[in-house]
Structures are given as C-alpha cells and as structure tokens.
Design an enzyme around this catalytic site. Structure first.
Site, short mmCIF file in Angstrom:
data_model
loop_
_atom_site.label_atom_id
_atom_site.label_comp_id
_atom_site.label_asym_id
_atom_site.label_seq_id
_atom_site.Cartn_x
_atom_site.Cartn_y
_atom_site.Cartn_z
N ARG A 87 0.86 -1.19 0.00
CA ARG A 87 0.00 0.00 0.00
C ARG A 87 0.89 1.24 0.00
NH1 ARG A 87 -5.30 -1.15 0.33
NH2 ARG A 87 -5.98 -3.02 1.45
N ILE A 95 -11.94 -6.68 -4.12
CA ILE A 95 -13.08 -7.51 -3.69
C ILE A 95 -14.25 -6.62 -3.29
CG2 ILE A 95 -11.60 -9.41 -2.89
CD1 ILE A 95 -12.35 -8.46 0.02
N ASP A 96 -13.99 -5.31 -3.11
CA ASP A 96 -15.05 -4.40 -2.65
C ASP A 96 -16.03 -4.00 -3.76
OD1 ASP A 96 -13.66 -4.51 -0.31
OD2 ASP A 96 -12.77 -2.52 -0.47
O1 F6P Z 1 -9.80 -2.98 -0.38
C1 F6P Z 1 -9.80 -4.32 -0.12
C2 F6P Z 1 -9.85 -4.60 1.36
O2 F6P Z 1 -9.84 -5.99 1.55
C3 F6P Z 1 -11.02 -3.97 2.10
O3 F6P Z 1 -12.22 -4.68 1.95
C4 F6P Z 1 -10.52 -3.95 3.49
O4 F6P Z 1 -11.17 -2.94 4.24
C5 F6P Z 1 -9.06 -3.63 3.32
O5 F6P Z 1 -8.73 -4.04 2.01
C6 F6P Z 1 -8.14 -4.32 4.29
O6 F6P Z 1 -6.86 -3.89 4.05
P1 F6P Z 1 -5.53 -4.57 4.61
O7 F6P Z 1 -5.25 -5.80 3.81
O8 F6P Z 1 -4.49 -3.54 4.41
O9 F6P Z 1 -5.78 -4.91 6.04
#
Ligand code: F6P
Length: 394
Positions: free
Chosen positions: A75, A136-137
């Site tokens: 990220r 996935i959102d």
């Molecule tokens: O954007 C995809 C997602 O899986 C969201 O549904 C979730 O809120 C977020 O990423 C979780 O992020 P991470 O993998 O950084 O915990």
C-alpha cells in the site's frame, strides 16, 4: 521493440495473476520477441525504487488459478505521493524517472481506488498508463464489476452458509463481519446469497432499536437463531449524523476491535440472546479466482493488450453491459461506487423480509397501513368518479 511495465498495487485479491497472464499472453501473441515485459516488485514501491525485472513468457504460465500476485504488492497511499524524502525528492518524481530511464512505452497498473488515483496522477504527469479494476469491494466507479469481487462473494457466502449449523444447533445470533469499508456490495450480495436475516452496510445507517426489534421478532416467531451480515464499514444513524472529524474521534475511542464486536456487545445488553462474532477477514481475499473471475480477468487483461496495441493510453479497462470498454482515468479517479439505497438488490432483500436495520417494525407496519389506506382512498375516489360520470350520462 515495445517495452511494457506492469505492477500490482494495494490489497491483493483473487485474479491478479490471471489478469497479468491475460495481458502478457496477448502481448506475446501479438508481438512475439518484439515485446519486453517488466514486472515491478511490490506495486508503486518497485516503480519508486527501480526494483524491477524482465519477465519471460514462462513467468506467466501456470498462474491462472494461483492466488495473490507473483509481483508482490504494497500500500502506497495516494496522499503521501508528494511527500519529499531527505533529498527533497517526492515519490512521483522518482516514478517518472524510473519510467523514463527504462524507456517504457507504457505502464499497466492493477489496483483499486487509491491505486487508480495515483495512476491518473502519473497520466497527468505525461506517462502512458492503463489501469485494471481490482478489488473484492467492487467499489470502483466506471466498471460494473471489479475482479476479485465474485470470488470473495463465494467465500463470504460460504462462511454464512457454514455458520448456519452452529447458529441453529446453539440457538445463537451470529454477526459475520464482511470486508468493505466504504461500500457494502460484498456484504449485500453475500448476505443475500447466504440467507442472512439482517444486513448492515455503510450506505444504510442502522438504528440499534430496529436491529433489536428484528432479533426479538425472529425469536417470537419461533426462529431460534439469527444471522447478521455486517460490513466492516457499517455505521449507526447517530454516527451518520456526525461530522467526519467527530466520527473519526468516536471510532478512535471505540474499545471494541471492530464494529461487529461493538454491535455484539450492545445487542447482548439489550436482547438477552447468545451472540457470537465471526470475522473471516483476509480469507475473503485468499486463494485463486473462481471461474467467473478467471474469465473476467482474461477479458480485461486482453482488453488492456488491445489498448496498448492501439496506443489508447490514459484509460481504465472496464466492463459495461457485458462489453469490455475503455473508460478515461480522468473520469474514474477518486470516485467511489457505493450501493444506491434504492438498488434492485436492496429491494429484493427487503421484499423477502431481510432487515437493513434502518426501520423499526412498528414503523414498517405503519407505512404498510398508510399505503393500504391510500389505495382504499384511491379506489373510493374512482367509484365516486364513476358514479358522477353515470349521473351525467343519465
Ligand atoms: O480494499 C480491499 C480490502 O480488503 C477492504 O475490503 C478492506 O477494508 C481492506 O482491504 C483491508 O486492508 P488490509 O489488507 O491492508 O488490512
């Protein structure tokens, strides 16, 4: 010689590898030895640091069904892209430098909302960019479906299916927390597919009284258990009325690990039923793509290769009316595709008695009575009109 860079950025999901495969196979088919594909390691990080390797056709073989991403991901928040390092150089400048030093013809970027914003920023800076809608959102504006969504829906549905046995055996209430902070697509569809009784999504703020009422109503009518599908981003009506700042502060002060735990505690205090929370978390992003996502990613990936061939840069490859189309990044960037509250899926769920926790049963009954009264009045008026017409004719 065509020189194409590829990277996967943001949270992983199913279908990243099958998309890379679709792009690469189509390019190798089209250009043979006249194309070089470079894979950047860990998303934009690789582009910033110049961490890259020349890929070969073998790299893209045998990955159709494999989960995660062969390139790695990370990220890199959009809001930090202009932050300067100790030498006063920002990340955007570094990415442009890598691109130019490598003499690339274009960059293929697989990612969700944040990734797409940065892709658009690179486009504005003059780079040739094509993006592919991953998450996935399912919350990327401009495409009807994103890849990863259907497979995650299968997994989340399976969780709800399987929790039914313990819920019924133990006569419990289960809150199943489903991923999705800003949009409730995954919770809504998995909730419907899994037969949840209550669905809580960020687009429809819930009223605790209404949730309690639904739980009690189910118990009274002889159902010993209840399944609640809760989106990670579900919010109460009180929270919805807060300013962004107030909301952030309220959530920061929350002692429960997530919204489902908070709800479980609050509901437990109110309805005296045994309540448990299940959080499948990153399982929802795990494993390989299902058949739908394999096909979708092959179509999107080959669509990207076609855009490269025709030098149609600055676009996201999308699916609309079952057609692969190019949507300008300038139109997509920064827009979230949330669930419209009057969406057909929401209506279908309401029609079979699923509660969104937004209205108490008392209010629902009152509304129904109002509708009935209105209908009756209309019919009475019609009869009166008919009688008048008859009188006139006579
Ligand atoms: O954007 C995809 C997602 O899986 C969201 O549904 C979730 O809120 C977020 O990423 C979780 O992020 P991470 O993998 O950084 O915990």
């Amino acid at each position: 010689m065509k020189r194409v860079g590829m990277l996967t950025s943001g949270g992983d999901c199913q279908g990243l590898n099958s998309t890379l495969r679709g792009v690469a196979k189509a390019l190798y088919e089209e250009y043979g030895k006249e194309v070089e594909i470079y894979g950047f390691r860990d998303g934009y990080k690789g582009l910033i640091e110049g961490n890259v390797r020349l890929m070969t056709p073998r790299d893209f073989s045998g990955i159709l069904t494999i989960g995660g991403t062969i390139l790695g991901t990370s990220r890199q928040p959009f809001k930090n892209m202009r932050d300067k390092d100790e030498n006063g150089v920002d990340k955007v400048t570094k990415m442009i430098k890598t691109y130019k030093d490598m003499n690339l013809d274009c960059l293929v970027i697989l990612g969700g909302n944040g990734t797409t914003k940065t892709a658009n920023l690179l486009r504005e800076e003059g780079l040739n960019v094509i993006s592919l809608p991953k998450t996935i959102d399912n919350d990327l504006w401009g495409t009807e479906v994103t890849f990863g969504y259907q497979t995650a829906m299968d997994i989340a549905t399976d969780v709800i299916d399987k929790i039914h046995s313990t819920a019924t055996s133990h006569s419990r209430v289960f809150l199943v927390e489903i991923m999705g902070h800003g949009a409730g697509w995954l919770t809504l569809t998995a909730g419907i597919a899994g037969g949840a009784d209550i669905i809580l999504i960020p687009e429809i703020p819930y009223d605790l009284d209404a949730v309690v009422e639904k739980l009690n109503e189910r118990k009274k009518s002889g159902h010993s258990f209840t399944i609640v599908a809760v989106a990670e981003g579900a919010i109460s009506k009180e929270e919805a009325a807060m300013s962004k700042k107030e909301f952030k502060a309220a959530r920061a002060a929350m002692s429960d690990p997530s919204i489902s735990f908070k709800l479980a505690r609050e509901l437990g205090e109110r309805c005296g039923q045994e309540i448990r929370v299940v959080n499948p978390g990153h399982f929802q992003r795990g494993g390989g793509p299902d058949a739908y996502d394999r096909i979708l990613t092959t179509r999107l990936g080959t669509g990207a290769a076609r855009l490269i061939k025709h030098k149609q840069y600055g676009n996201m490859v999308a699916i609309r009316n079952d057609q692969i189309v190019a949507v300008p990044l300038s139109e997509v960037a920064g827009k979230l595709k949330t669930v419209p509250v009057d969406n057909d899926l929401v209506q279908a769920a309401r029609d079979i008695g699923i509660s969104f926790g937004d209205e108490t049963i008392g209010k629902k009954d009152k509304d129904k009575k109002k509708d009935k009264d209105k209908k009756k009045d209309k019919e009475k008026n019609k009869d009166k009109d008919k009688e008048k017409d008859k009188d006139k004719k006579d």
